[in-house]
Structure formats: structure tokens, C-alpha cells
Enzyme design. Structure first.
Site, PDB file in Angstrom:
ATOM      1  N   ASN A   7      -1.764   1.743   1.124  1.00  0.00           N
ATOM      2  CA  ASN A   7      -2.412   3.014   1.452  1.00  0.00           C
ATOM      3  C   ASN A   7      -1.718   3.607   2.686  1.00  0.00           C
ATOM      4  OD1 ASN A   7      -4.117   5.122   2.006  1.00  0.00           O
ATOM      5  ND2 ASN A   7      -5.875   3.858   2.590  1.00  0.00           N
ATOM      6  N   LYS A   9      -2.160   6.443   3.956  1.00  0.00           N
ATOM      7  CA  LYS A   9      -3.025   7.379   4.688  1.00  0.00           C
ATOM      8  C   LYS A   9      -2.244   8.675   4.987  1.00  0.00           C
ATOM      9  CE  LYS A   9      -5.663   3.458   6.201  1.00  0.00           C
ATOM     10  NZ  LYS A   9      -6.549   2.819   7.152  1.00  0.00           N
ATOM     11  N   HIS A  85     -13.005   5.890   0.290  1.00  0.00           N
ATOM     12  CA  HIS A  85     -12.500   5.162   1.464  1.00  0.00           C
ATOM     13  C   HIS A  85     -13.395   5.477   2.669  1.00  0.00           C
ATOM     14  CE1 HIS A  85      -9.929   3.843   4.725  1.00  0.00           C
ATOM     15  NE2 HIS A  85      -9.245   3.142   3.832  1.00  0.00           N
ATOM     16  N   GLU A  87     -12.759   6.108   5.594  1.00  0.00           N
ATOM     17  CA  GLU A  87     -12.292   7.230   6.424  1.00  0.00           C
ATOM     18  C   GLU A  87     -12.704   8.567   5.815  1.00  0.00           C
ATOM     19  OE1 GLU A  87      -8.201   6.000   6.721  1.00  0.00           O
ATOM     20  OE2 GLU A  87      -8.791   4.345   8.035  1.00  0.00           O
ATOM     21  N   GLU A 158     -13.827  -3.273   2.000  1.00  0.00           N
ATOM     22  CA  GLU A 158     -13.150  -2.921   3.251  1.00  0.00           C
ATOM     23  C   GLU A 158     -14.174  -2.720   4.363  1.00  0.00           C
ATOM     24  OE1 GLU A 158      -8.983  -1.288   2.641  1.00  0.00           O
ATOM     25  OE2 GLU A 158     -10.349   0.390   2.834  1.00  0.00           O
ATOM     26  N   GLY A 164      -7.798  -1.206  10.516  1.00  0.00           N
ATOM     27  CA  GLY A 164      -6.962  -0.752  11.628  1.00  0.00           C
ATOM     28  C   GLY A 164      -7.330  -1.356  12.966  1.00  0.00           C
ATOM     29  N   SER A 201      -6.901  -4.700   8.134  1.00  0.00           N
ATOM     30  CA  SER A 201      -5.993  -5.413   9.041  1.00  0.00           C
ATOM     31  C   SER A 201      -5.235  -6.554   8.367  1.00  0.00           C
ATOM     32  CB  SER A 201      -6.751  -5.939  10.273  1.00  0.00           C
ATOM     33  OG  SER A 201      -7.247  -4.866  11.037  1.00  0.00           O
ATOM     34  N   GLY A 222      -3.153  -1.002   4.759  1.00  0.00           N
ATOM     35  CA  GLY A 222      -2.919   0.281   5.415  1.00  0.00           C
ATOM     36  C   GLY A 222      -1.701   0.214   6.323  1.00  0.00           C
TER      37      GLY A 222
HETATM   38  P1  PGA Z   1      -5.449  -1.301   7.636  1.00  0.00           P
HETATM   39  O1  PGA Z   1      -6.128  -0.253   6.636  1.00  0.00           O
HETATM   40  O2  PGA Z   1      -4.675  -2.271   6.787  1.00  0.00           O
HETATM   41  O3  PGA Z   1      -4.573  -0.471   8.531  1.00  0.00           O
HETATM   42  O4  PGA Z   1      -6.561  -1.985   8.360  1.00  0.00           O
HETATM   43  C1  PGA Z   1      -6.684  -0.659   5.421  1.00  0.00           C
HETATM   44  C2  PGA Z   1      -7.286   0.536   4.704  1.00  0.00           C
HETATM   45  O5  PGA Z   1      -7.929   1.358   5.355  1.00  0.00           O
HETATM   46  O6  PGA Z   1      -7.114   0.707   3.492  1.00  0.00           O
END
Ligand code: PGA
Length: 241
Positions: A7, A9, A85, A87, A158, A164, A201, A222
Site C-alpha cells: 500500500n 498510500k 482503510h 486512514e 490492521e 506507521g 508496521s 505500507g
Molecule cells: P505501515 O502501514 O506498514 O506503514 O504500518 C500499513 C497500512 O496502513 O496498510
């Protein structure tokens, strides 16, 4: 076979960088979700990896400024779409909107990657399974009457606090929640063939700990997916299981 989804983003900044990143990450077994804007060029750059979108809108076409439909995504060669997601939920996407998006994706033949997960506060209050159950049930609400054949379907657990943050959930915690998701899906009358994956993460150093668990069908990555050496290593590790 395990699923690895990259992803990106809202990265990278330019089409040029997106093409380079796609070419450098183009291995089979990987599904790449670039920003809408770069889907077409990324598609042209890929020989092995598959293509996902990060979101979609539920209507087929019409006066919906700024939105992108499942049909439009399909026409670009997109096969998977991330839905709900955290976000996006943080920007106001509700369970009801997520449900409409899951249905629109399925109707169009795109494979939904439904994201569920609890916040740090919900976790601290012991509400993880309750939150995940609510998100899952409401997202699948509109599918109930729909499916006769087995529908490929991906649920990504998630937890918000792990995204993140360099603070991933432990594989043991993930396995527990994934078991709860599977049990719930089994109890629903839907004929889904679910993959249940983890995101939050994940990097090349911790991927093995997750992938070795048979309950964990794959990873949604991500930050680390913006580094080709990391994501390729994660795909290599996934092929061991
Ligand atoms: P991250 O994001 O690996 O940067 O923690 C994962 C995601 O939001 O899909």
C-alpha cells in the site's frame, strides 16, 4: 500461498518515481496499490506483480466529483481494491459507506481487501474483538443476498495503533484476532473464500514472524513497501510458507 499487498498510500510524488518504484518492486506474488493517479502507468510497468487500488466509490458513474468507480478501476486492469482503510475511516468514512464500497467492488468483480482494526483506546478497554466484529458484520451486510459462487475476499486486520508506528502487534495477538474473524465469517451464511491478513508496521525484519503463522494468510505493507529491497525480501519470505 500467502498474499503480500504493497500500500503506497499517497506516495511517491511523481509519475516518474512511481514507474521506477513499480519496476524495482515487480515480483510475482506481490499486489501493488499505488495512488489512483499512477495506476495506468504502474500497470504498464508491471510484468509480474498485480494491481490494486486504495479506494473506490460505490456508484457506477455520474455526477460524483472526484470519485472513482469500480468499473473505471477495472478498465485500467485493477484486480483488487482496499476498502475501509483506517486512514479513510479517520477522514469520515462510515461502516455504511464501507459496506457500499465492498458491495460495489464485488459486483464489478474486483476483490475487496476489507480493513478492520481497533484504536489504541479501544484496545486498552478490551474492545478489540467487539470493534472488529462490528466492522466486519456491517461491511458484509449488503453482500448477504448476493453471492452464489465462492467469492474471493480478503480481510486485513490492521490495528490503528500499529500502523506507521514501528510498534507492530505481536504475531500471537494477530493470530487471536484472525481466529475470531474466521469464526465470524464461518457463521455468516456467505460463501466467501477469505484470506485473512495482517498489516501494521511490517518490515523485512519482522515479516517472518508473522508469515510463519499458518493463521496469517499474508501481509499488508505500507511504509516498507516504498523500499523495493524490503518489499521484495518480504515476498521472498512469504514464498517459504
Ligand atoms: P505501515 O502501514 O506498514 O506503514 O504500518 C500499513 C497500512 O496502513 O496498510
Amino acid at each position: 500461498m500467502k498474499l503480500i499487498i504493497a500500500n503506497w498510500k499517497m506516495n511517491p510524488e511523481t509519475e516518474f518515481e512511481a514507474i521506477n518504484l513499480a519496476k524495482a518492486s515487480d515480483v510475482s506474488g506481490l499486489i501493488i496499490a499505488p495512488p489512483f493517479l499512477f495506476l495506468e502507468e504502474v500497470k504498464h510497468s508491471l510484468k509480474n506483480a498485480k494491481l490494486a487500488a486504495q479506494d473506490l466509490f460505490w456508484e457506477k458513474l455520474g455526477a460524483y466529483t472526484g470519485e472513482v468507480s469500480a468499473e473505471e478501476l477495472k478498465s485500467l486492469g485493477v484486480e483488487y481494491v482496499i476498502v475501509g482503510h483506517s486512514e479513510r475511516r479517520a477522514l469520515g468514512e462510515t461502516d455504511e459507506m464501507v459496506a457500499k464500497k465492498v458491495k460495489a467492488a464485488s459486483d464489478a468483480g474486483l476483490i475487496p481487501v476489507l480493513c478492520v482494526g481497533e484504536s489504541a483506546v479501544e484496545r486498552a478497554s478490551g474492545l478489540t474483538e467487539e470493534v472488529v466484529t462490528r466492522q466486519l458484520l456491517s461491511a458484509l451486510e449488503l453482500l448477504k443476498s448476493l453471492i452464489s459462487n465462492s467469492l474471493p475476499f480478503i480481510v486485513a486486520y490492521e490495528p490503528l495503533w500499529a500502523i506507521g508506528s514501528h510498534n507492530p502487534a505481536t504475531p500471537q495477538d494477530v493470530v487471536k484476532v484472525l481466529q475470531c474473524i474466521r469464526t465470524l465469517l464461518k457463521h455468516l451464511t456467505l460463501d466467501l473464500s477469505p484470506f485473512v491478513i495482517y498489516g501494521g508496521s511490517v518490515d523485512a525484519l519482522n515479516a517472518h514472524d508473522f508469515l510463519k503463522e499458518k493463521e496469517i494468510d499474508g501481509l499488508l505493507v505500507g511504509g516498507a513497501s516504498l523500499k523495493p529491497d524490503q518489499i521484495i525480501r518480504i515476498v521472498e519470505i512469504s514464498s517459504l510458507f
